[in-house]
Enzyme design. Structure first.
Site, mmCIF file in Angstrom:
data_model
loop_
_atom_site.group_PDB
_atom_site.id
_atom_site.type_symbol
_atom_site.label_atom_id
_atom_site.label_comp_id
_atom_site.label_asym_id
_atom_site.label_seq_id
_atom_site.Cartn_x
_atom_site.Cartn_y
_atom_site.Cartn_z
ATOM 1 N N ASP A 1 8.999 4.081 -4.925
ATOM 2 C CA ASP A 1 8.171 5.219 -4.480
ATOM 3 C C ASP A 1 8.858 6.573 -4.706
ATOM 4 O O ASP A 1 8.966 7.387 -3.762
ATOM 5 C CB ASP A 1 7.864 5.110 -2.979
ATOM 6 C CG ASP A 1 7.240 3.786 -2.568
ATOM 7 O OD1 ASP A 1 6.549 3.173 -3.392
ATOM 8 O OD2 ASP A 1 7.437 3.385 -1.406
ATOM 9 N N GLU B 1 -3.671 4.461 -2.907
ATOM 10 C CA GLU B 1 -2.489 5.011 -2.211
ATOM 11 C C GLU B 1 -1.670 5.831 -3.205
ATOM 12 O O GLU B 1 -2.078 6.017 -4.352
ATOM 13 C CB GLU B 1 -1.627 3.884 -1.619
ATOM 14 C CG GLU B 1 -1.045 2.937 -2.650
ATOM 15 C CD GLU B 1 -0.294 1.748 -2.040
ATOM 16 O OE1 GLU B 1 -0.229 1.619 -0.809
ATOM 17 O OE2 GLU B 1 0.225 0.933 -2.825
HETATM 18 O O1 FUB Z 1 6.754 1.313 -0.214
HETATM 19 C C1 FUB Z 1 5.736 0.910 0.651
HETATM 20 C C2 FUB Z 1 4.401 1.231 0.072
HETATM 21 O O2 FUB Z 1 4.231 0.532 -1.156
HETATM 22 C C3 FUB Z 1 4.181 2.667 -0.294
HETATM 23 O O3 FUB Z 1 3.972 3.504 0.788
HETATM 24 C C4 FUB Z 1 3.024 2.493 -1.191
HETATM 25 O O4 FUB Z 1 2.675 3.621 -1.937
HETATM 26 C C5 FUB Z 1 3.488 1.324 -2.053
HETATM 27 O O5 FUB Z 1 4.313 1.739 -3.084
#
Ligand code: FUB
Length: 323
Positions: A16, A224
């Site tokens: 991330d 996301e």
């Molecule tokens: O790293 C945990 C979660 O996985 C992140 O918040 C999302 O964007 C995905 O990458």
């Protein structure tokens, strides 16, 4: 297009990446993956991260990647429950503000702020999360004119389906297939950078027909991993489609949108999640992201990567197939 890529932190699992240029250097703010032994589920409990490191470099593709060590950990945060997910950092008036999602003691994701005098931390957390914050993946955009906007939200384990109009629902609810998809949110930050200055607003992504993308449009709708950057005067909102594993983007004329869907930035990589940032440094554009090749596909043990990103003459991002 196949692009030469570099693993940035080969000796640890980092994911991330939020990346910015501060004081002439590239600073990388990743999640720090670890093996916690928690079984995999749709809530993402297996992503049980408990601290952040910061990295910096002055040569993205070939230079030393300096590890500034642990800059914030769950045990430092007064309101903490568990799971430090994707963070971001922004600079205002010589202070650095880190925004991070974390489950509180009731297992609800909130967004917290931690402050430092320098980009490499350490970051000191505020006693409480941002009032009215929820869900995950804060990305903060500095418009260069004194305004700072946060983009946030994530489906499934990110809990966005538990909210409508910024209010918690009795229980999670997804729209019907032909209804508009659940949107990411955008909100201006307060002058002191510690609260929202307004109610978060939905970030609408339109298709070529001018209508919002629908909930069943899994290969284009938001899931996301929000990111915002500006190129040639236009605002580029980029994000992950989650269960279809793409990084996509949409273009708008201002930070609030609406945005019109444009295409795919990155084809699926090894691993379930895909997450990124896009940054210009020394005249070149870069895509920072992660994959699970070094952990042989273990979805919660991700490794940081970078490659160059290019635009065509019309300002479209050329789709990348990571090597
Ligand atoms: O790293 C945990 C979660 O996985 C992140 O918040 C999302 O964007 C995905 O990458």
């Amino acid at each position: 297009m196949k692009k030469e890529a570099r693993y940035l932190v080969p000796n640890d699992y980092m994911a991330d990446p939020a990346v910015h240029v501060f004081e002439g250097k590239v600073y990388i703010y990743p999640s720090h993956d670890r093996e916690s032994g928690i079984p995999e589920n749709d809530n993402g409990d297996h992503f049980d991260m408990c601290d952040y490191h910061v990295f910096s470099t002055d040569d993205v593709m070939h230079g030393e990647i300096k590890d500034h060590g642990v800059v914030l950990k769950v045990s430092d945060i007064p309101w903490a429950g568990r799971q430090l997910w994707d963070c971001d950092v922004v600079c205002k008036n010589g202070k650095y503000y880190m925004y991070f999602p974390l489950k509180d003691k009731n297992d609800i994701f909130r967004i917290g702020v931690a402050v430092s005098d320098c980009p490499e931390g350490p970051f000191i957390p505020q006693p409480d999360p941002i009032r009215g914050s929820y869900s995950i993946d804060p990305a903060v955009f500095d418009d260069g004119e004194g305004n700072y906007y946060m983009y946030f939200g994530g489906l499934w384990g990110g809990q966005l389906q538990r909210y409508r109009n910024n209010k918690a629902l009795e229980s999670a609810a997804f729209p019907a297939d032909d209804e508009p998809a659940l949107p990411s949110r955008v909100v201006k930050l307060s002058a002191d950078m510690l609260q929202f200055a307004e109610e978060p607003q939905p970030l609408i992504i339109l298709g070529e027909d001018g209508k919002p993308l629908t909930a069943d449009d899994n290969s284009r709708r938001f899931f996301e991993a929000s990111w915002m950057h500006k190129y040639n005067g236009k605002y580029y909102f980029s994000y992950s489609t989650g269960d279809t594993h793409l990084l996509c983007y949409a273009i708008g004329d201002n930070p609030y949108g609406p945005f019109t869907y444009q295409g795919v930035i990155l084809m699926p990589v090894v691993g379930w999640t895909t997450h990124h940032s896009i940054v210009e440094y020394k005249g070149k554009w870069y895509l920072f992201h992660h994959d699970c090749v070094p952990s042989n596909g273990t979805t919660w043990l991700r490794s940081l990567k970078v490659c160059e990103l290019e635009y065509d003459a019309a300002g479209h991002i050329i789709t990348i197939e990571s090597k």
